[in-house]
Write a protein that holds these residues in place. Structure first.
Motif, PDB file in Angstrom:
ATOM      1  N   LEU A 153      11.083 -12.199  -8.668  1.00 49.23           N
ATOM      2  CA  LEU A 153       9.512 -11.948  -9.484  1.00 49.23           C
ATOM      3  C   LEU A 153       8.324 -11.125  -8.304  1.00 49.23           C
ATOM      4  O   LEU A 153       8.190 -12.136  -7.392  1.00 49.23           O
ATOM      5  CB  LEU A 153       9.688 -12.964 -10.186  1.00 49.23           C
ATOM      6  CG  LEU A 153       8.762 -12.757 -11.498  1.00 49.23           C
ATOM      7  CD1 LEU A 153       8.943 -11.092 -12.366  1.00 49.23           C
ATOM      8  CD2 LEU A 153       8.143 -13.868 -12.002  1.00 49.23           C
ATOM      9  N   ALA A 154       8.036  -9.713  -8.978  1.00 52.36           N
ATOM     10  CA  ALA A 154       7.018  -9.090  -8.133  1.00 52.36           C
ATOM     11  C   ALA A 154       5.836  -8.656  -9.358  1.00 52.36           C
ATOM     12  O   ALA A 154       5.970  -8.761 -10.594  1.00 52.36           O
ATOM     13  CB  ALA A 154       7.437  -8.536  -7.339  1.00 52.36           C
ATOM     14  N   CYS A 155       4.774  -8.602  -8.344  1.00 50.48           N
ATOM     15  CA  CYS A 155       3.610  -8.093  -9.655  1.00 50.48           C
ATOM     16  C   CYS A 155       2.888  -7.243  -9.187  1.00 50.48           C
ATOM     17  O   CYS A 155       2.278  -7.400  -7.904  1.00 50.48           O
ATOM     18  CB  CYS A 155       2.776  -9.126 -10.412  1.00 50.48           C
ATOM     19  SG  CYS A 155       2.109 -10.730  -9.409  1.00 50.48           S
ATOM     20  N   LEU A 156       2.622  -6.116 -10.093  1.00 47.96           N
ATOM     21  CA  LEU A 156       1.978  -5.080  -9.506  1.00 47.96           C
ATOM     22  C   LEU A 156       0.293  -5.023  -8.918  1.00 47.96           C
ATOM     23  O   LEU A 156       0.457  -5.832  -9.491  1.00 47.96           O
ATOM     24  CB  LEU A 156       2.107  -4.067 -10.556  1.00 47.96           C
ATOM     25  CG  LEU A 156       2.714  -3.098 -10.229  1.00 47.96           C
ATOM     26  CD1 LEU A 156       3.643  -2.426 -11.273  1.00 47.96           C
ATOM     27  CD2 LEU A 156       4.197  -3.007  -9.757  1.00 47.96           C
ATOM     28  N   CYS A 157      -0.378  -4.630  -7.933  1.00 50.30           N
ATOM     29  CA  CYS A 157      -1.409  -4.524  -7.246  1.00 50.30           C
ATOM     30  C   CYS A 157      -2.100  -3.434  -7.769  1.00 50.30           C
ATOM     31  O   CYS A 157      -1.150  -2.527  -7.206  1.00 50.30           O
ATOM     32  CB  CYS A 157      -1.335  -5.841  -6.073  1.00 50.30           C
ATOM     33  SG  CYS A 157      -3.054  -6.166  -5.743  1.00 50.30           S
ATOM     34  N   GLY A 158      -4.062  -3.953  -7.453  1.00 50.25           N
ATOM     35  CA  GLY A 158      -4.699  -2.645  -7.594  1.00 50.25           C
ATOM     36  C   GLY A 158      -4.120  -1.765  -6.270  1.00 50.25           C
ATOM     37  O   GLY A 158      -4.372  -0.711  -5.904  1.00 50.25           O
ATOM     38  N   SER A 159      -3.650  -2.764  -5.256  1.00 51.67           N
ATOM     39  CA  SER A 159      -3.302  -2.062  -3.275  1.00 51.67           C
ATOM     40  C   SER A 159      -2.581  -1.686  -3.782  1.00 51.67           C
ATOM     41  O   SER A 159      -2.011  -0.220  -3.211  1.00 51.67           O
ATOM     42  CB  SER A 159      -3.682  -3.258  -2.493  1.00 51.67           C
ATOM     43  OG  SER A 159      -3.216  -4.153  -2.719  1.00 51.67           O
ATOM     44  N   ASP A 160      -1.966  -2.069  -4.416  1.00 57.89           N
ATOM     45  CA  ASP A 160      -0.127  -0.646  -4.618  1.00 57.89           C
ATOM     46  C   ASP A 160      -0.272   0.591  -5.087  1.00 57.89           C
ATOM     47  O   ASP A 160       0.172   1.427  -4.746  1.00 57.89           O
ATOM     48  CB  ASP A 160       0.719  -1.853  -5.134  1.00 57.89           C
ATOM     49  CG  ASP A 160       1.009  -3.102  -4.591  1.00 57.89           C
ATOM     50  OD1 ASP A 160       1.630  -2.682  -3.552  1.00 57.89           O
ATOM     51  OD2 ASP A 160       1.324  -3.717  -6.178  1.00 57.89           O
ATOM     52  N   LEU A 161      -1.214   0.575  -6.308  1.00 58.34           N
ATOM     53  CA  LEU A 161      -2.007   2.025  -6.441  1.00 58.34           C
ATOM     54  C   LEU A 161      -2.517   3.144  -4.988  1.00 58.34           C
ATOM     55  O   LEU A 161      -2.218   4.560  -5.176  1.00 58.34           O
ATOM     56  CB  LEU A 161      -2.807   1.582  -6.772  1.00 58.34           C
ATOM     57  CG  LEU A 161      -2.328   0.780  -8.273  1.00 58.34           C
ATOM     58  CD1 LEU A 161      -3.828   1.329  -9.879  1.00 58.34           C
ATOM     59  CD2 LEU A 161      -1.579   1.728  -9.431  1.00 58.34           C
ATOM     60  N   LEU A 162      -2.767   2.213  -3.619  1.00 56.36           N
ATOM     61  CA  LEU A 162      -3.578   3.019  -3.334  1.00 56.36           C
ATOM     62  C   LEU A 162      -2.394   4.037  -2.537  1.00 56.36           C
ATOM     63  O   LEU A 162      -1.823   5.075  -2.399  1.00 56.36           O
ATOM     64  CB  LEU A 162      -3.824   1.864  -1.776  1.00 56.36           C
ATOM     65  CG  LEU A 162      -5.340   2.310  -2.828  1.00 56.36           C
ATOM     66  CD1 LEU A 162      -5.417   1.096  -1.244  1.00 56.36           C
ATOM     67  CD2 LEU A 162      -6.310   2.458  -2.778  1.00 56.36           C
ATOM     68  N   TYR A 163      -0.797   3.439  -2.844  1.00 59.59           N
ATOM     69  CA  TYR A 163       0.280   4.306  -2.120  1.00 59.59           C
ATOM     70  C   TYR A 163       0.632   4.930  -3.136  1.00 59.59           C
ATOM     71  O   TYR A 163       1.676   5.932  -2.882  1.00 59.59           O
ATOM     72  CB  TYR A 163       0.973   2.971  -1.771  1.00 59.59           C
ATOM     73  CG  TYR A 163       0.650   2.536  -0.338  1.00 59.59           C
ATOM     74  CD1 TYR A 163       0.798   2.712   1.144  1.00 59.59           C
ATOM     75  CD2 TYR A 163       0.476   0.409  -0.503  1.00 59.59           C
ATOM     76  CE1 TYR A 163       0.226   1.700   2.360  1.00 59.59           C
ATOM     77  CE2 TYR A 163       0.052   0.433   0.732  1.00 59.59           C
ATOM     78  CZ  TYR A 163      -0.339   1.128   1.496  1.00 59.59           C
ATOM     79  OH  TYR A 163      -0.673   0.224   2.636  1.00 59.59           O
TER      80      TYR A 163
END
Length: 313
Positions: A29-39
């Motif tokens: 299980l993972a959750c998305l983070c604002g820093s993932d949006l950089l990529y």
């Protein structure tokens, strides 16, 4: 992430252990983070995605180990290096994982990762008790800041955002006042709430191209503190340094929480019921809908805060 805002699943070679003190980790299980949006967004030259980017908030199982900290089958919270967690299985140092507490539901236990980064940042500040604090940005991080500040005894917790649906959640997470920055003058409102003194502490929880560092400078009182939590661009132009200089205020950045102290403490807070993270968990989707998950999160659709992604088990 093969093109801006485009995600696809591809086959890659299996990873294996290469040295001592490693684990082969299988995300569940993972959750998305604002820093993932950089990529994901693809237009930050300093964050051009490679295969395996970008996921980094995740729980799962140890498949194999060459260390002594875990055994095969253990469930752990794991943080891969440089967001290289978008794999079916990947190799990582056992030092970058902590045991998953069995008491809370797994989706709540997963939130120990972002909460741990917040606790690390708050430890850099003076004592929170009886302080007036403004939190700019009420995405998942800003909401968790409100909750942590409530636990630490802040007097006023002023939540600031431009989305009403997020500000409606803020009081549930600990905010004592909310301000919609598109409709209200945030300087006047913070002055009113604090009786004219302005905020003892201001937290920047927006970051990226939308950072609000100048708002932080305007809202902090003379001699106060600014915590710049949101990940900034490599360079930031038009920063009003003279404002913060004349206020004799301090600026703190925060990166690199401890796997020995911060993440375990966050897990304890959640497991022991010291903090309720349920209001920030808004979506849970299967891995084969990862594109839609990123679209919802990146576009802030459907009142999204934390968007979780289930891997096959």
């Amino acid at each position: 992430m093969h093109a801006p805002r485009k995600v696809k699943l591809v086959d890659t070679a299996d990873q294996s252990l290469e040295g001592d003190g490693e684990i082969l980790f299988q995300p569940e299980l993972a959750c998305l983070c604002g820093s993932d949006l950089l990529y994901f967004e693809g237009d930050y030259h300093e964050h051009q995605p490679e295969i395996g980017q970008s996921l980094h908030e995740m729980i799962g199982r140890v498949v194999e180990t060459s260390g002594n900290k875990f055994k095969a089958g253990d469930r752990v919270l794991c943080v891969p290096i440089e967001h290289y967690g978008f794999f079916e299985r990947f190799r990582v140092s056992e030092s970058r994982a902590i045991p998953l507490d069995s008491r809370p539901p797994e989706d709540e236990g997963l939130i120990a990762q972002p909460l741990g980064t917040i606790l690390f940042g708050l430890k850099k500040l003076p004592a929170i008790l009886d302080k007036d604090v403004a939190v700019i940005g009420q995405g998942p991080i800003g909401q968790l800041f409100c909750a942590a500040l409530r636990n630490l005894g802040a007097r006023e917790i002023i939540a600031i955002d431009i989305l009403d649906e997020r500000l409606e959640i803020s009081p549930k997470m600990g905010a004592t006042a909310t301000i919609n920055a598109e409709r209200e003058n945030i300087i006047e409102r913070v002055r009113e709430i604090t009786g004219g003194t302005m905020a003892d502490i201001v937290v920047e929880a927006v970051g990226h191209r939308e950072h609000r560092i100048n708002d932080c400078f305007n809202l902090v009182r003379y001699g106060g503190d600014v915590l710049f939590f949101g990940v900034p661009r490599e360079k930031i132009d038009d920063v009003h340094w003279r404002v913060i200089f004349d206020k004799n205020a301090s600026i703190h950045n925060t990166i690199g929480p401890s796997f020995e102290r911060d993440f375990p403490l966050a897990m304890r807070w959640i497991a022991e019921g010291r903090i309720d993270v349920r209001p920030v968990i808004t979506h849970r989707m299967p891995l084969n809908e990862i594109q839609e998950a990123f679209d919802i999160f990146g576009e802030r659709r459907d009142s999204s805060l934390k968007v979780l992604v289930d891997f096959p088990r």
